[in-house]
Design a protein around this motif. Structure first.
Motif, short mmCIF file in Angstrom:
data_model
loop_
_atom_site.label_atom_id
_atom_site.label_comp_id
_atom_site.label_asym_id
_atom_site.label_seq_id
_atom_site.Cartn_x
_atom_site.Cartn_y
_atom_site.Cartn_z
N PRO A 95 -1.42 -25.17 -22.21
CA PRO A 95 -1.36 -24.43 -20.96
C PRO A 95 -2.75 -24.28 -20.35
N ALA A 96 -2.79 -24.12 -19.02
CA ALA A 96 -4.08 -23.88 -18.36
C ALA A 96 -4.62 -22.52 -18.77
N ALA A 97 -3.71 -21.53 -18.91
CA ALA A 97 -4.12 -20.21 -19.36
C ALA A 97 -2.90 -19.50 -19.93
N VAL A 98 -3.14 -18.55 -20.80
CA VAL A 98 -2.06 -17.75 -21.37
C VAL A 98 -2.36 -16.28 -21.10
N GLN A 99 -1.38 -15.56 -20.54
CA GLN A 99 -1.51 -14.13 -20.32
C GLN A 99 -0.42 -13.41 -21.09
N LEU A 100 -0.58 -12.10 -21.21
CA LEU A 100 0.35 -11.33 -22.03
C LEU A 100 0.87 -10.13 -21.26
N HIS B 87 -2.27 -11.54 -9.51
CA HIS B 87 -3.33 -12.08 -10.36
C HIS B 87 -3.37 -13.60 -10.32
N ASN B 88 -2.19 -14.22 -10.25
CA ASN B 88 -2.13 -15.68 -10.25
C ASN B 88 -2.01 -16.27 -8.84
N ARG B 89 -2.11 -15.41 -7.82
CA ARG B 89 -2.02 -15.84 -6.42
C ARG B 89 -0.75 -16.64 -6.17
N GLY B 90 0.37 -16.02 -6.50
CA GLY B 90 1.65 -16.67 -6.27
C GLY B 90 2.26 -17.16 -7.57
N ALA B 91 3.42 -17.78 -7.42
CA ALA B 91 4.18 -18.20 -8.60
C ALA B 91 3.95 -19.66 -8.93
N GLY B 92 2.93 -20.24 -8.30
CA GLY B 92 2.60 -21.66 -8.44
C GLY B 92 3.12 -22.36 -9.67
N ASN B 93 2.30 -22.48 -10.71
CA ASN B 93 2.77 -23.17 -11.92
C ASN B 93 2.98 -22.18 -13.06
N LEU B 94 3.61 -21.06 -12.68
CA LEU B 94 3.88 -19.99 -13.64
C LEU B 94 5.03 -20.37 -14.57
N VAL B 95 4.93 -20.03 -15.85
CA VAL B 95 6.04 -20.14 -16.79
C VAL B 95 6.10 -18.83 -17.58
N VAL C 218 0.94 -19.71 -18.42
CA VAL C 218 1.97 -19.13 -19.28
C VAL C 218 1.78 -17.62 -19.37
N VAL C 219 2.87 -16.87 -19.12
CA VAL C 219 2.84 -15.43 -19.36
C VAL C 219 3.77 -15.15 -20.53
N LEU C 220 3.20 -14.77 -21.67
CA LEU C 220 4.01 -14.35 -22.81
C LEU C 220 4.54 -12.95 -22.53
N CYS C 221 5.84 -12.72 -22.82
CA CYS C 221 6.45 -11.42 -22.55
C CYS C 221 7.02 -10.88 -23.86
N ASP C 222 6.70 -9.61 -24.15
CA ASP C 222 7.31 -8.99 -25.34
C ASP C 222 7.58 -7.53 -25.03
N ALA D 100 13.06 -12.63 -6.25
CA ALA D 100 13.39 -11.76 -5.12
C ALA D 100 12.20 -11.61 -4.18
N VAL D 101 11.00 -11.57 -4.74
CA VAL D 101 9.81 -11.30 -3.92
C VAL D 101 9.30 -12.56 -3.25
N SER D 102 9.25 -13.67 -4.00
CA SER D 102 8.58 -14.86 -3.47
C SER D 102 9.52 -16.04 -3.27
N ALA D 103 10.83 -15.83 -3.52
CA ALA D 103 11.82 -16.90 -3.36
C ALA D 103 11.44 -18.14 -4.16
N THR D 104 10.81 -17.94 -5.30
CA THR D 104 10.45 -19.06 -6.17
C THR D 104 11.19 -18.91 -7.49
N ASP D 105 11.74 -20.01 -7.99
CA ASP D 105 12.37 -19.98 -9.31
C ASP D 105 11.32 -20.33 -10.34
N VAL D 106 11.00 -19.38 -11.19
CA VAL D 106 10.00 -19.58 -12.22
C VAL D 106 10.71 -19.98 -13.51
N PRO D 107 10.25 -21.04 -14.19
CA PRO D 107 10.88 -21.41 -15.47
C PRO D 107 10.73 -20.28 -16.50
N VAL D 108 11.82 -20.04 -17.22
CA VAL D 108 11.82 -19.00 -18.26
C VAL D 108 12.13 -19.65 -19.60
#
Lengths: 206, 357
Positions: free
Chosen positions: A139-144, A42-50, A113-117, A71-79
């Motif tokens: 954030p540019a966008a927030v997803q859930l 959906h975000n076309r990669g892990a670009g500026n994902l948090v 930003v992807v909120l996770c619950d 594991a999939v994209s070899a990108t470290d996403v901030p958590v």
């Protein structure tokens, strides 16, 4: 595992008594992999994902998703971890005590930003989280992303990524952990507690 | 559950103190945000009623209330009706009738906050007996907007009282922020992770100076010993209370010996404004015997902390270079004060203590 019993903190008190195993550990793992792929697609990669987990039930989901993304994209996403206690709308109606300190490791300005619950229920926790986010940056966008959507929304909020849609009764409880998802009830010695309306926010089944 | 008032630090017990400190951790994080404010106490009104001069405590409480989005009313006795002959009780009940949820009270007489709490509770009980829609004396509990439904369910509850210092009796929030500063600063500096809830267990803490006139000393003796520290008082005999019966402390007059083996040296200000008789031969002699001079500070252990509740009188109880040295956490105390007072306000006003009350 269906017999798993857990002690819950106040205000509910009592114990969680599982009735039916809805997802086992393998199901949860597969759902996590699928959601992580959906996020990347959906975000076309892990670009500026948090990835931001809501305290406490969403924190392990955020880091599990980050592991898969790595594991999939070899990108470290901030958590990050966000505690929304001070933004809740039921302060004063019941004890609302933060579970842990909020930790946002990066500037959220312009981030996806992807909120996770763990459980999406009334939507009030997510509403509080959106308010909290707006105080932390823009954030540019927030997803859930949620592991279980159990219905009974009280606000116009919908998830972008769902592990499982689970029809439930209002009084039932859902327990989500890496070991699986269990549907059950809250038992206070001798009685079944009614947990309805605004005193039963989602994510309470910890 | 949560108490309605904070009058003495002894009301909290070790679990209560630990709860405040853990909540304060989350408010320290809030203070670091770009917008250091949360909507937790929206619609609540906090009145700061200082019947005695204060700058840091009043500003710290007001900053704490504002960061929780509460409304703040400031009352100063110099420009009030007290000068026109109104009694303290009428002043307080007048303020409460305007809708105040918490009073932050400082007074030069010991026991005033407890007295005010009693007045508010009996006034609340009277208007509860008169039924809903009565005199409206507890308008504070109805708050604003959506809280209206809540008060209908929970019924009236009088305003909370926070003791911000009463005479030479107690100053509970100062003790809480001192406990917070010691435990978190030791964790940060030395990686100590003290067993909770007894976060100060095993520490040797020296409280030095004008114990007799100090409410900070009384609250800190209670808080430190509640959390398991051993407390030594160091002071000239004239500046000790007439009786130390029941105090869980040791007393020493040997400043050098105590400084050398203390984990925390807590200095108090000489309260000259409360000294209506000759307590000391001279300030110079006090400094030479009990002041933390630069020479004496060399006796401090490598992990020792130096603390002071302020205002600091440099050159008297502490040398200027010691107050500015790395072992001093005096400004950290002030910074932590806002977070700890946010925690106390949130516990008393926001934690749902009204449910089923």
């Amino acid at each position: 595992m269906g017999e798993r019993e857990r002690t819950l903190v106040s205000p509910a008190g009592g114990a969680f008594r599982g009735r039916a195993v809805v997802m086992d550990a393998e199901d949860v793992r597969r759902a996590t992999w699928r959601i992580a792929h959906e996020i990347l697609e959906h975000n076309r990669g892990a670009g500026n994902l948090v990835l931001i987990g809501l305290q406490t039930g969403g924190v392990w989901i955020a880091s599990a998703l980050a592991d898969v993304v790595h594991a999939v994209s070899a990108t470290d996403v901030p958590v990050g971890a966000l505690d929304v206690a001070f933004y809740r709308d039921d302060i004063g109606l019941r004890p609302v005590v933060p579970a842990a300190v909020t930790e946002i490791p990066v500037d959220l300005g312009g981030a996806m930003v992807v909120l996770c619950d763990d459980v999406l229920f009334t939507g009030r926790t997510v509403r509080a989280a959106l308010d909290a986010l707006s105080d932390l940056g823009r954030p540019a966008a927030v997803q859930l992303a949620v592991m279980v959507d159990r219905g009974h929304r009280e606000l116009p909020i919908r998830p972008d990524y769902v592990g499982k849609n689970l029809p439930t009764g209002r009084l039932e409880m859902v327990d989500v952990s890496p070991e699986g998802v269990v549907l059950g009830d809250i038992v206070i010695p001798g009685e079944l507690v009614a947990l309805g309306g605004t005193v039963a926010p989602e994510g309470e089944a910890r | 559950m949560t108490p309605q008032h904070l009058l003495s630090v002894a009301d909290l017990g070790p679990e209560g103190i630990d709860e405040v400190l853990r909540l304060a951790d989350t408010f320290v994080e809030v203070g670091r945000r770009p917008i250091p404010r949360v909507p937790a106490l929206r619609g609540k009104t906090v009145a700061s009623a200082f019947f005695e001069d204060s700058t840091r405590t009043r500003l710290s409480f007001e900053a704490a209330a504002k960061r929780l989005s509460a409304d703040v009313m400031t009352f100063t006795s110099s420009s009030s009706s007290l000068n026109k002959g109104e009694s303290l009780r009428d002043t307080v009940l007048t303020l409460e009738a305007m809708g105040v949820d918490a009073f932050v009270i400082r007074h030069s007489c010991a026991g005033v906050p407890a007295q005010v709490a009693g007045w508010l509770e009996s006034a609340g009980a009277a208007s509860a007996a008169a039924g809903p829609g009565g005199a409206g004396g507890t308008g504070g509990t109805s708050g604003a907007g959506g809280a209206g439904g809540a008060s209908a369910v929970t019924g009236p509850r009088g305003a909370s009282v926070l003791n911000a210092g009463d005479g030479a009796h107690e100053h509970p929030t100062q003790a809480l922020l001192d406990c917070f500063t010691i435990s978190r600063e030791r964790e940060r500096r030395f990686g100590h992770s003290p067993a909770r809830p007894a976060v100060l267990s095993g520490l040797r803490i020296a409280i030095v100076g004008d114990i007799r006139h100090s409410r900070v000393a009384r609250s800190n003796v209670i808080a430190f010993s509640t959390l398991g520290a051993s407390v030594t008082l160091v002071a000239p005999p004239t500046l000790l209370p007439p009786s130390l019966c029941g105090w869980p402390v040791e007393v020493s007059h040997d400043m050098d010996g105590v400084v050398a083996k203390s984990d925390v040296v807590y200095l108090l200000r000489l309260q000259s404004e409360r000294m209506n008789e000759q307590f000391l031969p001279s300030l110079r002699e006090y400094t030479a015997t009990f002041g933390l001079t630069a020479e004496r500070a060399r006796l401090l252990g490598p992990s020792a902390l130096v603390m002071h509740p302020g205002p600091v009188r440099r050159g008297i109880e502490i040398a200027a270079e010691v107050a500015d040295s790395p072992c001093s956490v005096i400004t950290t105390q002030v910074a932590n004060g806002v977070a700890v007072r946010m925690a106390v306000l949130y516990l008393l006003l926001g934690s749902g203590a009204q449910v089923g009350a």
